[in-house]
Design an enzyme around this catalytic site. Structure first.
Site, PDB file in Angstrom:
ATOM      1  CG  ASP A 104      50.396 -10.790  64.001  1.00 26.24           C
ATOM      2  OD1 ASP A 104      49.982 -11.790  63.382  1.00 26.24           O
ATOM      3  OD2 ASP A 104      51.503 -10.763  64.562  1.00 26.24           O
ATOM      4  CG  ASP A 114      55.547 -13.086  64.635  1.00 24.13           C
ATOM      5  OD1 ASP A 114      55.673 -12.211  63.760  1.00 24.13           O
ATOM      6  OD2 ASP A 114      54.713 -14.000  64.558  1.00 24.13           O
ATOM      7  CB  ALA A 115      58.004  -7.381  66.406  1.00 22.44           C
ATOM      8  CE  LYS A 116      52.903 -11.283  61.473  1.00 15.54           C
ATOM      9  NZ  LYS A 116      53.122 -12.105  62.692  1.00 15.54           N
ATOM     10  NE  ARG A 117      57.449  -3.386  67.147  1.00 15.70           N
ATOM     11  CZ  ARG A 117      56.683  -4.200  67.862  1.00 15.70           C
ATOM     12  NH1 ARG A 117      55.812  -4.983  67.259  1.00 15.70           N
ATOM     13  NH2 ARG A 117      56.758  -4.239  69.175  1.00 15.70           N
TER      14      ARG A 117
END
Lengths: 275, 275
Positions: free
Chosen positions: A96, B91-94
């Site tokens: 991020d 909002d984890a951007k996995r």
């Protein structure tokens, strides 16, 4: 854990095995479900059965997050139970913007006491660098992963280099860290790529998933991927954890880990003679 | 929340504002630190102050994970407090291999009750698809992010298309989902890219970070990024949350959210007249 300790542990244990703690609640043996924390009990027994055979553990956050806040506590207790003699890799694939990345680094390194975090490179330099600022801690950046989807973007050819994207990742990310704080993920399902990876990143440790359940070949990986310091951490998860689904799961896990460690000891011996 | 409800909420509230709950413990006002869960109290007051002005909330997992297992509980309680009238974006951007991705989807959609998860595309199809199998839930895939590091890989030119990687991501990921279950992240710091993004993805909603603290320009984004359904969720985090660091933080947050909502209402009115 720093690089020289990791290398010394590999030599001492004759192993570069990493046990992936993908401890899915639905898959763990039935008799453990009466424990207050079945996943923690499963992990404890797997860790006790494999401690002397591996140099690293890699709990995958997904399997803990799927249990809600309690799963996060299970993750924390698992890390504590492993202790300081193994490299602990939080397989979290985070990534991020800078201020947010710094919070993830704090979470895994300071809060949870992990040694390393897997990081996705898509968001670039400011998403990776926060993981490179802690002494004796590691960012393990995805280069070429073991799954079928690795063909979608990682292997697409770049106009400037005429090589695949993962090679650009290897080249560029190296400029942000050193072999003392940066590793790369290279999947065992691409043995043909290891020679190329080693040409681009001769010194960095590579974390290699995809042996075991995903079918990667240990000998082929080592032939092209090993360097003078070994330079490999080969992960197996499901093939060890779920070698048996019964009450003998820990013994079965030990047997499978021992089989892999035996193969690794042979490869390390041959490699030492050749140097 | 499904697409038609989201569009109806945008029209009803005259807003396409998403409030990012990047609620960093160190930054929240001093007088809240006596509460048993200061971050939860901060979030509650921010949510109460902005509910009628926004259509979505986007808690960023990093800020909760940094607090350990207790932070995960704070995240869960925040999601519960928001309720069902806003789109809740984790909002984890996995992004991980298929079986692991499925566990993340279960964690965020079933366990935590979120509507959407941000997903990194680097690992390809089997890492994204698990988020596309839940009715009325969304995968929001990173295309072109707002940070400086977006130049490192997202904007590198591909040999086959002679266009940047993020355009390939937009094209390929679209084939895995529909405008009813798939959005893309396009950062407000690249207003020049919105026309190109709309040419490639005319119908999909775009989640737009980077307005506010990161300096993106709302009018420019809307000029090129809006479609007949609005098609934008514009996020502001720090500029709203930390508009004041004092006891008046909630009022200050409301004022800033109201300023943005007012601009959005004007833009929506102009846009409606032009259709």
């Amino acid at each position: 854990m720093n690089r020289s300790t990791l290398i010394a542990e590999i030599q001492r244990k004759k192993s570069f095995l990493c046990v992936g703690l993908d401890s899915e609640l639905r898959k763990i043996p039935a008799h453990l479900h009466s424990f207050p924390d079945p996943v923690l009990e499963f992990n404890r027994q797997i860790i006790d059965a494999t401690r002397d055979l591996c140099v690293a553990y890699k709990p995958n956050l997904a399997f803990y997050e799927a249990l809600g806040p309690a799963g996060w506590l299970t993750f924390q207790k698992t890390v504590e139970y492993i202790g300081s003699e193994h490299l602990i890799i939080a397989d979290a694939k985070r990534g991020d913007i800078g201020n947010t990345g710094a919070m993830y680094a704090e979470a895994f390194f300071n809060q949870l006491g992990c040694d390393a975090v897997t990081v996705a490179p898509y968001m670039g330099e400011d998403s990776v660098k926060p993981f490179l600022t802690y002494p004796d801690k590691w960012a393990i950046v995805l280069a070429l992963t073991s799954n079928p989807g690795s063909a979608d973007f990682q292997q697409t050819i770049q106009a400037d280099t005429e090589g695949p994207l993962f090679e650009k990742v290897l080249r560029r990310v190296q400029t942000w860290g050193t072999p003392d704080n940066l590793m790369f993920v290279v999947g065992a399902t691409h043995p043909e790529a290891f020679a190329r990876v080693r040409a681009l990143a001769p010194e960095h440790f590579l974390l290699v998933p995809g042996v075991g359940a995903q079918g990667g070949d240990l000998a082929a990986i080592c032939q092209y991927g090993m360097n003078a310091d070994c330079g490999l951490l080969v992960n197996a998860s499901r093939s060890i954890l779920f070698a048996s689904g019964g009450e003998d799961f820990a013994t079965a896990a030990r047997n499978e880990a021992m089989r892999m460690q035996g193969d690794m000891a042979d490869i390390l011996a041959v490699s030492a003679r050749m140097l």
